[in-house]
Design a protein around this motif. Structure first.
Motif, PDB file in Angstrom:
ATOM      1  N   MET A   1       0.764  -1.264   0.034  1.00 56.62           N
ATOM      2  CA  MET A   1      -0.114  -0.137  -0.041  1.00 56.62           C
ATOM      3  C   MET A   1       0.884   1.193  -0.176  1.00 56.62           C
ATOM      4  SD  MET A   1      -3.192  -0.476  -0.388  1.00 56.62           S
ATOM      5  CE  MET A   1      -3.602   0.956  -0.194  1.00 56.62           C
ATOM      6  N   LYS A   2       2.098   1.073   0.633  1.00 55.11           N
ATOM      7  CA  LYS A   2       2.921   2.425   0.724  1.00 55.11           C
ATOM      8  C   LYS A   2       3.487   2.689  -0.496  1.00 55.11           C
ATOM      9  CE  LYS A   2       5.342   3.144   4.283  1.00 55.11           C
ATOM     10  NZ  LYS A   2       6.408   2.795   5.352  1.00 55.11           N
ATOM     11  N   GLN A   3       3.785   1.570  -1.448  1.00 51.28           N
ATOM     12  CA  GLN A   3       4.297   1.834  -2.759  1.00 51.28           C
ATOM     13  C   GLN A   3       2.898   2.271  -3.857  1.00 51.28           C
ATOM     14  OE1 GLN A   3       5.297  -2.416  -3.629  1.00 51.28           O
ATOM     15  NE2 GLN A   3       7.431  -2.007  -2.750  1.00 51.28           N
ATOM     16  N   ILE A   4       1.855   1.865  -3.377  1.00 43.95           N
ATOM     17  CA  ILE A   4       0.848   2.575  -4.351  1.00 43.95           C
ATOM     18  C   ILE A   4       0.555   3.887  -4.044  1.00 43.95           C
ATOM     19  CG2 ILE A   4      -1.643   2.032  -4.992  1.00 43.95           C
ATOM     20  CD1 ILE A   4      -1.271  -1.032  -4.084  1.00 43.95           C
ATOM     21  N   ARG A   5       0.528   4.142  -2.786  1.00 47.99           N
ATOM     22  CA  ARG A   5       0.129   5.577  -2.474  1.00 47.99           C
ATOM     23  C   ARG A   5       1.277   6.412  -2.875  1.00 47.99           C
ATOM     24  NH1 ARG A   5      -1.763   3.114   2.593  1.00 47.99           N
ATOM     25  NH2 ARG A   5       0.330   3.133   3.388  1.00 47.99           N
ATOM     26  N   ASN A   6       2.692   6.012  -2.919  1.00 50.83           N
ATOM     27  CA  ASN A   6       3.532   6.866  -3.123  1.00 50.83           C
ATOM     28  C   ASN A   6       3.651   7.250  -4.748  1.00 50.83           C
ATOM     29  OD1 ASN A   6       4.620   7.221  -0.673  1.00 50.83           O
ATOM     30  ND2 ASN A   6       6.182   5.880  -0.753  1.00 50.83           N
ATOM     31  N   ALA A   7       3.314   6.054  -5.515  1.00 50.56           N
ATOM     32  CA  ALA A   7       3.381   6.227  -6.899  1.00 50.56           C
ATOM     33  C   ALA A   7       2.124   7.124  -7.448  1.00 50.56           C
ATOM     34  CB  ALA A   7       3.064   4.963  -7.638  1.00 50.56           C
ATOM     35  N   PHE A   8       0.971   6.978  -6.725  1.00 50.72           N
ATOM     36  CA  PHE A   8      -0.174   7.845  -7.215  1.00 50.72           C
ATOM     37  C   PHE A   8       0.189   9.240  -6.701  1.00 50.72           C
ATOM     38  CE2 PHE A   8      -4.341   9.792  -5.844  1.00 50.72           C
ATOM     39  CZ  PHE A   8      -4.955   9.533  -7.241  1.00 50.72           C
ATOM     40  N   ARG A   9       0.978   9.424  -5.569  1.00 51.52           N
ATOM     41  CA  ARG A   9       1.281  10.696  -5.175  1.00 51.52           C
ATOM     42  C   ARG A   9       2.120  11.501  -6.211  1.00 51.52           C
ATOM     43  NH1 ARG A   9       3.108   9.723  -0.559  1.00 51.52           N
ATOM     44  NH2 ARG A   9       1.106   9.501   0.391  1.00 51.52           N
ATOM     45  N   ARG A  10       3.178  10.758  -6.747  1.00 56.06           N
ATOM     46  CA  ARG A  10       4.220  11.266  -7.491  1.00 56.06           C
ATOM     47  C   ARG A  10       3.728  11.419  -8.766  1.00 56.06           C
ATOM     48  NH1 ARG A  10       7.291   7.525  -6.292  1.00 56.06           N
ATOM     49  NH2 ARG A  10       6.654   5.947  -7.741  1.00 56.06           N
ATOM     50  N   ASN A  11       2.840  10.465  -9.226  1.00 55.54           N
ATOM     51  CA  ASN A  11       2.516  10.557 -10.767  1.00 55.54           C
ATOM     52  C   ASN A  11       1.054  10.920 -10.791  1.00 55.54           C
ATOM     53  OD1 ASN A  11       4.977   9.741 -11.705  1.00 55.54           O
ATOM     54  ND2 ASN A  11       4.518   7.527 -10.939  1.00 55.54           N
ATOM     55  N   GLY A  12       0.341  10.922  -9.951  1.00 53.22           N
ATOM     56  CA  GLY A  12      -1.164  11.209 -10.025  1.00 53.22           C
ATOM     57  C   GLY A  12      -1.945   9.979 -10.945  1.00 53.22           C
ATOM     58  N   TYR A  13      -1.234   8.680 -10.869  1.00 49.95           N
ATOM     59  CA  TYR A  13      -1.780   7.592 -11.596  1.00 49.95           C
ATOM     60  C   TYR A  13      -1.119   6.547 -10.831  1.00 49.95           C
ATOM     61  CZ  TYR A  13      -0.956   4.175 -15.230  1.00 49.95           C
ATOM     62  OH  TYR A  13      -0.902   3.054 -16.086  1.00 49.95           O
ATOM     63  N   PHE A  14      -1.962   5.318 -10.890  1.00 49.34           N
ATOM     64  CA  PHE A  14      -1.689   4.119 -10.355  1.00 49.34           C
ATOM     65  C   PHE A  14      -2.549   3.052 -11.531  1.00 49.34           C
ATOM     66  CE2 PHE A  14      -1.086   0.109  -8.438  1.00 49.34           C
ATOM     67  CZ  PHE A  14       0.048  -0.114  -8.025  1.00 49.34           C
ATOM     68  N   ASN A  15      -1.659   2.006 -11.828  1.00 45.78           N
ATOM     69  CA  ASN A  15      -2.375   0.873 -12.744  1.00 45.78           C
ATOM     70  C   ASN A  15      -2.590  -0.218 -12.045  1.00 45.78           C
ATOM     71  OD1 ASN A  15      -3.754  -0.458 -14.956  1.00 45.78           O
ATOM     72  ND2 ASN A  15      -1.699  -0.657 -15.884  1.00 45.78           N
ATOM     73  N   PHE A  16      -3.575  -0.984 -11.824  1.00 44.54           N
ATOM     74  CA  PHE A  16      -3.908  -2.227 -11.269  1.00 44.54           C
ATOM     75  C   PHE A  16      -3.952  -3.231 -12.522  1.00 44.54           C
ATOM     76  CE2 PHE A  16      -5.430   0.596  -8.015  1.00 44.54           C
ATOM     77  CZ  PHE A  16      -4.895  -0.206  -6.878  1.00 44.54           C
ATOM     78  N   LYS A  17      -3.015  -3.777 -12.747  1.00 45.52           N
ATOM     79  CA  LYS A  17      -2.643  -4.536 -14.267  1.00 45.52           C
ATOM     80  C   LYS A  17      -3.289  -5.914 -14.078  1.00 45.52           C
ATOM     81  CE  LYS A  17       1.789  -2.565 -15.177  1.00 45.52           C
ATOM     82  NZ  LYS A  17       3.121  -2.646 -15.648  1.00 45.52           N
ATOM     83  N   ASP A  18      -3.803  -6.378 -15.354  1.00 44.49           N
ATOM     84  CA  ASP A  18      -4.079  -7.927 -15.683  1.00 44.49           C
ATOM     85  C   ASP A  18      -5.040  -8.495 -14.696  1.00 44.49           C
ATOM     86  OD1 ASP A  18      -3.976 -10.293 -17.078  1.00 44.49           O
ATOM     87  OD2 ASP A  18      -2.215 -10.938 -15.804  1.00 44.49           O
ATOM     88  N   PHE A  19      -6.431  -7.516 -14.666  1.00 42.94           N
ATOM     89  CA  PHE A  19      -7.523  -8.474 -13.857  1.00 42.94           C
ATOM     90  C   PHE A  19      -7.332  -8.296 -12.439  1.00 42.94           C
ATOM     91  CE2 PHE A  19      -8.140  -9.555 -18.231  1.00 42.94           C
ATOM     92  CZ  PHE A  19      -9.597  -9.297 -18.328  1.00 42.94           C
ATOM     93  N   THR A  20      -6.339  -7.522 -11.808  1.00 44.30           N
ATOM     94  CA  THR A  20      -6.039  -7.486 -10.233  1.00 44.30           C
ATOM     95  C   THR A  20      -6.824  -6.676  -9.412  1.00 44.30           C
ATOM     96  OG1 THR A  20      -4.395  -6.047 -10.607  1.00 44.30           O
ATOM     97  CG2 THR A  20      -3.690  -8.425 -10.735  1.00 44.30           C
TER      98      THR A  20
END
Length: 254
Positions: free
Chosen positions: A22-41
């Motif tokens: 979750m920390k990785q996801i939050r940091n990526a979203f904060r940095r890029n304004g974007y996060f992708n949940f790939k391949d039906f996840t």
């Protein structure tokens, strides 16, 4: 709690329990304004496949062709087929239920560091289909801060088009959008998506577009968007209205 909400809660609680992830996801979203949940996840696979099936059925029954320009985003193009919120709400089952799910809002809010709230009803969800050369969702920002884009179909070859391009941490002046200044003065991030991806976008501060389709193909998305519960604007849904979809509508995302 009904069966769907229980399934969603169990699925997202399992992801939330992994704080490192979750920390990785939050940091990526904060940095890029974007996060992708790939391949039906993003959802349990069977449930996400059911959403795909509902989108296809709604397109078969209700899609309408739109070819317009939008003044508040510098006269950028919208060339696509779409299904509006009223048709989805009246004829769909899963999409309205998932949109209203507390588990979905809680999970996305954890990523965003915010409390999500339903936006103006006509803006909650939209289906779009790009299929002809030149079809595009031109450069724009979203009226609402949080958008989840579900990739239902997409070209496997990025050279065919349909690639998302973004300028994060940018501000929308609806009277003077200055889109080309942002594009020329900032790095552009590009993302290629495949069927089954679901990406979360900070849409009100991320200038973005879809690269025009180059040949006959199919790119279908479901767009779902939310406001912040802390947004105190009393009439956010009516701040800037362009005639886009045959109803009063502004800046749905890509």
């Amino acid at each position: 709690m009904d069966a769907l909400e229980q399934q969603l809660s169990q699925h997202f609680d399992a992801i939330l329990a992994d704080e490192t992830r979750m920390k990785q996801i939050r940091n990526a979203f904060r940095r890029n304004g974007y996060f992708n949940f790939k391949d039906f996840t993003f959802l349990p696979r069977g449930l996400l496949e059911d959403v795909h099936g509902e989108v296809h059925q709604l397109l078969d029954d209700h899609s309408v062709r739109r070819d317009v320009t939008v003044a508040s985003t510098g006269n950028t193009y919208r060339k696509m087929y779409n299904v509006n919120q009223p048709e989805i709400k009246s004829s769909g089952n899963l999409i309205p239920a998932i949109y209203e799910s507390p588990a979905v809002q809680r999970f996305l809010g954890n990523i965003a560091g915010d409390d999500l709230a339903a936006c103006w009803e006509q803006e909650q969800y939209l289906i779009t289909k790009l299929s002809h050369p030149g079809d595009t969702h031109g450069w724009h920002w979203g009226d609402y801060p949080y958008t989840l884009i579900w990739i239902i179909e997409a070209p496997e070859d990025p050279a065919i088009g349909g690639v998302l391009q973004c300028v994060p941490h940018s501000e929308w002046d609806k009277k003077d959008p200055q889109i080309w200044q942002y594009i020329l003065n900032n790095d552009i991030k590009s993302y290629h998506h495949l069927k089954g991806d679901v990406y979360f976008l900070k849409s009100d501060t991320t200038l973005h577009h879809v690269v025009p389709i180059q040949q006959e193909t199919t790119r279908i998305i479901l767009n779902t968007c939310w406001a912040s519960a802390h947004d105190r604007r009393t009439d956010v849904a009516h701040e800037s209205i362009d005639v886009i979809w045959g109803t009063e509508h502004r800046g749905h995302d890509a």
